[in-house]
Write an enzyme that holds these catalytic residues in place. Structure first.
Site: not given
Ligand code: NAP
Length: 315
Positions: A156, A158, A177-178, A233, A235, A259, A264, A282-284
């Site tokens: 996605g 990130i 990825s999905r 990084i 969940r 992270d 947590e 959890h400071v991403g």
């Molecule tokens: P995003 O753009 O919505 O990307 C999520 C990705 O997950 C998409 O590529 C999606 O695939 C993939 N996905 C969903 N279900 C899946 C599955 N069953 N198998 C394989 N891949 C799957 O979100 P983002 O902005 O990149 O953020 C990703 C995650 O990072 C967030 O949901 C959040 O929980 C976490 N996060 C953590 C921090 C931190 O501080 N550590 C900060 C921000 C976010 P498709 O593209 O193919 O649909």
């Protein structure tokens, strides 16, 4: 608008002080987390609440939403929607917004930081100098990062930002990825085991939630090369933490840099005891610059909602 007619916003968990201040200047803000009897508060005041503000890692439960018959917006400080039941919000016509577009780079930076911290012993090296061991011993060798293979789980926003950074390190980038992303110049694997087998660094960047709970299980960890590192990084829920601890204790993988955690801010004592892990609270997205932008995005969505304008960051 006088205070008695100001719109009511319910804050589910603590957020940046300056967001609370900004919201309080315009709206009547109640903090559910400060109520001695949250249920009694909800029963008494829930019908006045029109908007909820919460953090991505906390979300808001359906049990709370059931006490808010007039709520029309859940504004999330973060991008993860795994703490909100999107079927429920759709059925009840509740809009959901996230802080899209402002935190991606920071989280990707953190992923690269974790890779380097783990493989190049940055935390251990710091301790080595501070404890005076350098005077008497040779520092331990690390593992090269440049030119290695990175496997990204979840391509996605990130995931893509991590891939871009990894490419600058001349790493070979593959992903699972999905859905495949044919426009991207990276190798797509249609199963996680293959990706794990061919990754020196396996980085978890997919969405959390029930669909991905325990995606990185014992079979994925067993498929990783012995010298490989797991980076998370996304969940904590995506990784089976017990299986990870076993893999780290048995040295069936080289290490983990994390992270996020299943429960947590509780981090298992077994993880804390291990030397081949790097742990972050959890400071991403936790930089001054990004948190201010996240504040402004949340505020803009709440403001637009009450002005009946298009929500800038609706999902
Ligand atoms: P995003 O753009 O919505 O990307 C999520 C990705 O997950 C998409 O590529 C999606 O695939 C993939 N996905 C969903 N279900 C899946 C599955 N069953 N198998 C394989 N891949 C799957 O979100 P983002 O902005 O990149 O953020 C990703 C995650 O990072 C967030 O949901 C959040 O929980 C976490 N996060 C953590 C921090 C931190 O501080 N550590 C900060 C921000 C976010 P498709 O593209 O193919 O649909």
């Amino acid at each position: 608008m006088t205070s008695s007619t100001r719109h009511t916003v319910l804050l589910i968990a603590p957020v940046l002080d300056s967001l609370l201040e900004k919201l309080s200047n315009s709206f009547e803000v109640f903090r559910l987390y400060e109520q001695a009897e949250p249920l009694a508060w909800l029963n008494q005041h829930g019908s006045a609440v029109r908007a909820v503000v919460t953090r991505g890692d906390v979300g808001v439960s359906n049990a709370v939403l059931e006490h808010l018959p007039d709520v029309g917006l859940i504004a999330i400080f973060g991008v993860g929607t795994d703490g909100v039941d999107l079927n429920y919000t759709r059925q009840h016509n509740i809009a959901v917004t996230i802080t899209s577009g402002v935190l991606t780079n920071d989280v990707a930076d953190m992923a690269l930081g974790l890779i380097l911290s783990g493989a190049r012993n940055l935390v251990a090296g710091d301790k080595f100098v501070r404890q005076g061991q350098w005077i008497t011993q040779a520092p331990p060798l690390g593992t090269q990062v440049s030119n290695k293979r990175i496997g990204i789980v979840g391509m996605g926003n990130i995931g893509r930002a991590i891939a871009k950074r990894a490419a600058a390190f001349d790493m070979a980038v593959s992903y699972f990825s999905r859905s495949a992303k044919p426009a991207l110049p990276y190798v797509c694997r249609d199963n996680l085991i293959s990706l794990a087998q061919e990754s020196d660094f396996l980085v978890v960047a997919a969405s959390g939630g029930e669909e991905t709970r325990g995606l990185i299980d014992d079979s994925v960890l067993a498929a990783m090369p012995k010298h490989a590192w797991l980076i998370n990084i996304a969940r904590g829920s995506l990784v089976d933490e017990k299986a990870l601890i076993t893999a780290l204790q048995n040295r069936s993988i080289a290490g983990a840099a994390l992270d996020v955690f299943e429960d947590e801010p509780q981090v298992p004592a077994e993880l804390i005891a291990l030397e081949n892990v790097v742990l972050q609270p959890h400071v991403g997205s936790a930089t001054h610059e990004t948190r201010q932008k996240m504040r402004d995005v949340v505020y803009a969505n709440v403001d637009a909602f009450f002005k009946q304008q298009t929500l800038p960051n609706a999902i």
